[in-house]
Design an enzyme around this catalytic site. Sequence first.
Site, PDB file in Angstrom:
ATOM      1  CG  HIS A 137      -3.936   1.441   7.483  1.00  0.00           C
ATOM      2  ND1 HIS A 137      -3.907   2.729   7.978  1.00  0.00           N
ATOM      3  CD2 HIS A 137      -2.684   0.939   7.657  1.00  0.00           C
ATOM      4  CE1 HIS A 137      -2.684   2.987   8.437  1.00  0.00           C
ATOM      5  NE2 HIS A 137      -1.924   1.909   8.258  1.00  0.00           N
ATOM      6  CD  GLU A 138      -1.136  -2.667   6.327  1.00  0.00           C
ATOM      7  OE1 GLU A 138      -0.131  -2.460   5.631  1.00  0.00           O
ATOM      8  OE2 GLU A 138      -1.184  -2.349   7.532  1.00  0.00           O
ATOM      9  CG  HIS A 141       0.815   1.957   4.339  1.00  0.00           C
ATOM     10  ND1 HIS A 141       1.140   3.254   4.674  1.00  0.00           N
ATOM     11  CD2 HIS A 141       0.476   1.344   5.500  1.00  0.00           C
ATOM     12  CE1 HIS A 141       1.005   3.419   5.982  1.00  0.00           C
ATOM     13  NE2 HIS A 141       0.594   2.276   6.507  1.00  0.00           N
ATOM     14  CD  GLU A 196       1.298   4.053   9.613  1.00  0.00           C
ATOM     15  OE1 GLU A 196       0.165   3.604   9.326  1.00  0.00           O
ATOM     16  OE2 GLU A 196       2.330   3.417   9.414  1.00  0.00           O
TER      17      GLU A 196
END
Length: 265
Positions: A137-138, A141, A196
């Site tokens: 997930h990071e 980003h 997100e």
Amino acid sequence: MKKILLTAAVVFLGMTTAQAQFGKLGGKKVEALTTAVSAFTVSDAEIQQSAREAVKWMDENNPVCELNSKQKDMREYAERLERIFGPYKNYDGLDLNYKVYYVTDINAFACADGSVRVFSSLMDIMTDDELLGIIGHEIGHVKLEHTKNAYKQILLTEAAAKYVGSTKGTVADLMNSDLGGMSQKLMGASFSRKQETDSDDYSYKFLVSNGKNPQALADGFQKFVDMEKEYGADKSLGAKMSSSHPDSEKRVKRVEDKIKKEAKK
Ligand SMILES: [Zn+2]
């Protein structure tokens, strides 16, 4: 003893709604901002440089677990993250680096320059694959340029406030004038709900394409939901959890729905 992260109260993993930096400014300042934006520019290279300086400041001001740390548990955190993250340091054309902060906050964050920081207390509650889901997930980003765009907006906003009606000042001046404050502002960048969700989707693909079960992503989020239910009334602990917002449950459901849908194909 573990410390509290220097930038406490910042929700990195959280699915906060868009907190546009511009939205916080009043009418007058917005005008000034518009003027300054036309005079003050931020290049990609400046964003990268600011990101590197900010993460360096964070590393210097938080306890970092090293492979050669004196403390045994700190070495173990570093070894574990190396084992989990190591294979992906050049994933998807990115140049990623990673460290563990020995802090009580349950969180992780990514920086526009490809730095990912994982907190030891998050590692305590997650399995390797769940942690990889959060790391994915990071990475999302970074890859999807959420961090880059957020940093740009923060730099422009800060410059507008600092260099009102003037063309003087560069990104470097801005960083140098208050490195700690700017670092915390950049690291605390918040993302929109859509960003997100896109990062969750990125992580889903990241897990699948690396032979992992995407259920790990849902299980990781479920742990936030459980903690929130268990400690929801305890504000002091609640504040330390990235789950202290209403959307963890929706994120779990979204991932699980996707798994079901993929299974039917
Ligand atoms: Zn996120």
